[in-house]
Design a protein around this motif. Structure first.
Motif, PDB file in Angstrom:
ATOM      1  N   UNK A 114      21.438  -2.114 -48.356  1.00  0.00           N
ATOM      2  CA  UNK A 114      21.204  -3.341 -47.597  1.00  0.00           C
ATOM      3  C   UNK A 114      22.508  -4.005 -47.175  1.00  0.00           C
ATOM      4  N   UNK A 115      22.576  -4.379 -45.899  1.00  0.00           N
ATOM      5  CA  UNK A 115      23.723  -5.101 -45.340  1.00  0.00           C
ATOM      6  C   UNK A 115      23.212  -5.827 -44.102  1.00  0.00           C
ATOM      7  N   UNK A 116      22.938  -7.104 -44.271  1.00  0.00           N
ATOM      8  CA  UNK A 116      22.320  -7.884 -43.195  1.00  0.00           C
ATOM      9  C   UNK A 116      23.150  -7.860 -41.920  1.00  0.00           C
ATOM     10  N   UNK A 117      24.496  -7.864 -42.064  1.00  0.00           N
ATOM     11  CA  UNK A 117      25.361  -7.845 -40.879  1.00  0.00           C
ATOM     12  C   UNK A 117      25.136  -6.589 -40.039  1.00  0.00           C
ATOM     13  N   UNK A 118      24.721  -5.505 -40.711  1.00  0.00           N
ATOM     14  CA  UNK A 118      24.468  -4.242 -40.009  1.00  0.00           C
ATOM     15  C   UNK A 118      22.985  -4.068 -39.672  1.00  0.00           C
ATOM     16  N   UNK A 119      22.170  -5.081 -39.978  1.00  0.00           N
ATOM     17  CA  UNK A 119      20.738  -4.992 -39.696  1.00  0.00           C
ATOM     18  C   UNK A 119      19.972  -4.154 -40.696  1.00  0.00           C
ATOM     19  N   UNK A 120      20.541  -3.955 -41.883  1.00  0.00           N
ATOM     20  CA  UNK A 120      19.890  -3.166 -42.928  1.00  0.00           C
ATOM     21  C   UNK A 120      19.352  -4.120 -43.984  1.00  0.00           C
ATOM     22  N   UNK A 121      18.013  -4.174 -44.116  1.00  0.00           N
ATOM     23  CA  UNK A 121      17.414  -5.110 -45.072  1.00  0.00           C
ATOM     24  C   UNK A 121      16.769  -4.370 -46.235  1.00  0.00           C
ATOM     25  N   UNK A 122      16.914  -4.965 -47.422  1.00  0.00           N
ATOM     26  CA  UNK A 122      16.378  -4.412 -48.662  1.00  0.00           C
ATOM     27  C   UNK A 122      14.851  -4.373 -48.601  1.00  0.00           C
ATOM     28  N   UNK A 123      14.277  -3.247 -48.999  1.00  0.00           N
ATOM     29  CA  UNK A 123      12.822  -3.080 -48.992  1.00  0.00           C
ATOM     30  C   UNK A 123      12.127  -4.156 -49.829  1.00  0.00           C
ATOM     31  N   UNK A 124      12.839  -4.740 -50.804  1.00  0.00           N
ATOM     32  CA  UNK A 124      12.244  -5.777 -51.645  1.00  0.00           C
ATOM     33  C   UNK A 124      12.432  -7.192 -51.123  1.00  0.00           C
ATOM     34  N   UNK A 125      13.112  -7.343 -49.982  1.00  0.00           N
ATOM     35  CA  UNK A 125      13.357  -8.681 -49.437  1.00  0.00           C
ATOM     36  C   UNK A 125      12.070  -9.273 -48.873  1.00  0.00           C
ATOM     37  N   UNK A 126      12.005 -10.599 -48.798  1.00  0.00           N
ATOM     38  CA  UNK A 126      10.789 -11.233 -48.271  1.00  0.00           C
ATOM     39  C   UNK A 126      10.412 -10.753 -46.860  1.00  0.00           C
ATOM     40  N   UNK A 127      11.399 -10.593 -45.984  1.00  0.00           N
ATOM     41  CA  UNK A 127      11.065 -10.165 -44.616  1.00  0.00           C
ATOM     42  C   UNK A 127      10.549  -8.730 -44.598  1.00  0.00           C
ATOM     43  N   UNK A 128      11.165  -7.838 -45.387  1.00  0.00           N
ATOM     44  CA  UNK A 128      10.696  -6.448 -45.433  1.00  0.00           C
ATOM     45  C   UNK A 128       9.282  -6.385 -45.999  1.00  0.00           C
ATOM     46  N   UNK A 129       9.029  -7.143 -47.060  1.00  0.00           N
ATOM     47  CA  UNK A 129       7.677  -7.141 -47.653  1.00  0.00           C
ATOM     48  C   UNK A 129       6.642  -7.644 -46.650  1.00  0.00           C
ATOM     49  N   UNK A 130       7.037  -8.608 -45.804  1.00  0.00           N
ATOM     50  CA  UNK A 130       6.101  -9.149 -44.811  1.00  0.00           C
ATOM     51  C   UNK A 130       5.843  -8.137 -43.694  1.00  0.00           C
ATOM     52  N   UNK A 131       6.802  -7.239 -43.459  1.00  0.00           N
ATOM     53  CA  UNK A 131       6.677  -6.270 -42.360  1.00  0.00           C
ATOM     54  C   UNK A 131       5.943  -4.992 -42.748  1.00  0.00           C
ATOM     55  N   UNK A 132       6.086  -4.556 -44.001  1.00  0.00           N
ATOM     56  CA  UNK A 132       5.506  -3.284 -44.444  1.00  0.00           C
ATOM     57  C   UNK A 132       3.995  -3.259 -44.156  1.00  0.00           C
ATOM     58  N   UNK A 133       3.571  -2.152 -43.529  1.00  0.00           N
ATOM     59  CA  UNK A 133       2.150  -1.962 -43.241  1.00  0.00           C
ATOM     60  C   UNK A 133       1.709  -2.492 -41.891  1.00  0.00           C
ATOM     61  N   UNK A 134       2.550  -3.321 -41.257  1.00  0.00           N
ATOM     62  CA  UNK A 134       2.195  -3.865 -39.943  1.00  0.00           C
ATOM     63  C   UNK A 134       2.608  -2.858 -38.866  1.00  0.00           C
ATOM     64  N   UNK A 135       2.208  -3.138 -37.625  1.00  0.00           N
ATOM     65  CA  UNK A 135       2.590  -2.261 -36.522  1.00  0.00           C
ATOM     66  C   UNK A 135       2.927  -3.086 -35.281  1.00  0.00           C
ATOM     67  N   UNK A 136       3.380  -2.400 -34.253  1.00  0.00           N
ATOM     68  CA  UNK A 136       3.793  -3.082 -33.028  1.00  0.00           C
ATOM     69  C   UNK A 136       2.673  -3.995 -32.509  1.00  0.00           C
ATOM     70  N   UNK A 137       3.043  -5.221 -32.145  1.00  0.00           N
ATOM     71  CA  UNK A 137       2.075  -6.193 -31.666  1.00  0.00           C
ATOM     72  C   UNK A 137       1.595  -7.150 -32.748  1.00  0.00           C
ATOM     73  N   UNK A 138       1.763  -6.770 -34.009  1.00  0.00           N
ATOM     74  CA  UNK A 138       1.376  -7.646 -35.120  1.00  0.00           C
ATOM     75  C   UNK A 138       2.398  -8.772 -35.290  1.00  0.00           C
ATOM     76  N   UNK A 139       1.968  -9.807 -35.982  1.00  0.00           N
ATOM     77  CA  UNK A 139       2.869 -10.913 -36.318  1.00  0.00           C
ATOM     78  C   UNK A 139       3.063 -10.931 -37.826  1.00  0.00           C
ATOM     79  N   UNK A 140       4.333 -11.063 -38.216  1.00  0.00           N
ATOM     80  CA  UNK A 140       4.658 -11.146 -39.646  1.00  0.00           C
ATOM     81  C   UNK A 140       5.109 -12.555 -39.959  1.00  0.00           C
ATOM     82  N   UNK A 141       4.551 -13.132 -41.028  1.00  0.00           N
ATOM     83  CA  UNK A 141       4.966 -14.464 -41.473  1.00  0.00           C
ATOM     84  C   UNK A 141       5.859 -14.304 -42.687  1.00  0.00           C
ATOM     85  N   UNK A 142       7.053 -14.914 -42.589  1.00  0.00           N
ATOM     86  CA  UNK A 142       8.041 -14.796 -43.659  1.00  0.00           C
ATOM     87  C   UNK A 142       8.338 -16.184 -44.203  1.00  0.00           C
TER      88      UNK A 142
END
Length: 159
Positions: A114-142
Motif C-alpha cells: 500500500x502506498x496512497x501516493x501511488x494509488x495503491x490501497x490496502x485491501x483492509x482499508x475502509x475504502x477498499x472494503x467498501x469497494x470489494x464486490x461492487x462493479x462498474x456503475x455501483x456507488x460505494x459509501x466510505x
C-alpha cells in the motif's frame, strides 16, 4: 493455523528484492562494521559497536519478518483474474467522488504494498472494503474522517 496474506506479483517481487539486499549487502556491511568497531578496543563505551549491534538486530528482524510474509503469501496476478467486472483484490478501480466530481484511480493491494501516493490501497482499508464486490456503475459509501463519502465506480480493470 497459518493465515495467508494476499499479495500481488509486483509486491512479492519488491519483498524478494528487499530480502536479497538485506542478505547480500546490509548483513555483510553490518558484520564488517561490528568487526571494525571491535578492533577499537573497549566495547563497554564503544558507541560505534552499540550502533552496529542495534543495526544488526534490526536487519535480522526484518529478514525474519519478510521471510515469514513470503512464506504466508498467496501471490495473485491481477492480469489473470476473471472476476466478471467485480472489484476484487488486485483490481484497479476508477472512481468519481460524487460531491467534488474528482476522478481517482486505486489498485487494491496487500498491506506491504500500500502506498496512497501511488494509488495503491490496502485491501483492509475502509475504502477498499467498501469497494470489494461492487462493479462498474455501483456507488460505494466510505466512512471518512469528515463524514460519509460517496464514490461512483466508473471502471474496473485487472492489470
Amino acid at each position: 493455523m497459518t493465515t495467508t496474506i494476499p499479495i500481488t506479483v509486483k509486491g512479492a517481487e519488491k519483498l524478494k528484492a528487499e530480502l536479497h539486499k538485506l542478505k547480500t549487502k546490509d548483513r555483510p556491511d553490518v558484520i564488517a562494521a561490528i568487526a571494525e568497531a571491535r578492533s577499537h578496543g573497549d566495547l563497554s563505551e564503544n558507541a560505534e559497536y552499540e550502533a552496529a549491534k542495534d543495526r544488526q538486530g534490526f536487519i535480522e528482524g526484518r529478514i525474519k519478518e519478510i521471510e515469514g510474509k513470503l512464506t504466508a503469501a498467496k501471490v495473485i496476478d491481477p492480469s489473470t483474474l476473471d472476476a466478471g467486472g467485480k472489484v476484487v483484490f488486485g483490481a484497479t478501480v476508477d472512481l468519481e467522488d460524487e460531491d467534488s466530481g474528482n476522478a481517482v484511480t486505486y489498485q487494491i493491494v496487500g498491506e506491504d504494498e500500500a502506498d496512497l501516493k501511488l494509488g495503491l490501497i490496502n485491501v483492509g482499508s475502509p475504502i477498499a472494503r467498501a469497494l470489494i464486490g461492487k462493479e462498474e456503475g455501483d456507488t460505494a459509501e466510505v466512512q471518512a474522517p469528515g463524514g460519509v463519502r460517496r464514490y461512483e465506480i466508473t471502471g474496473v480493470r485487472y492489470l
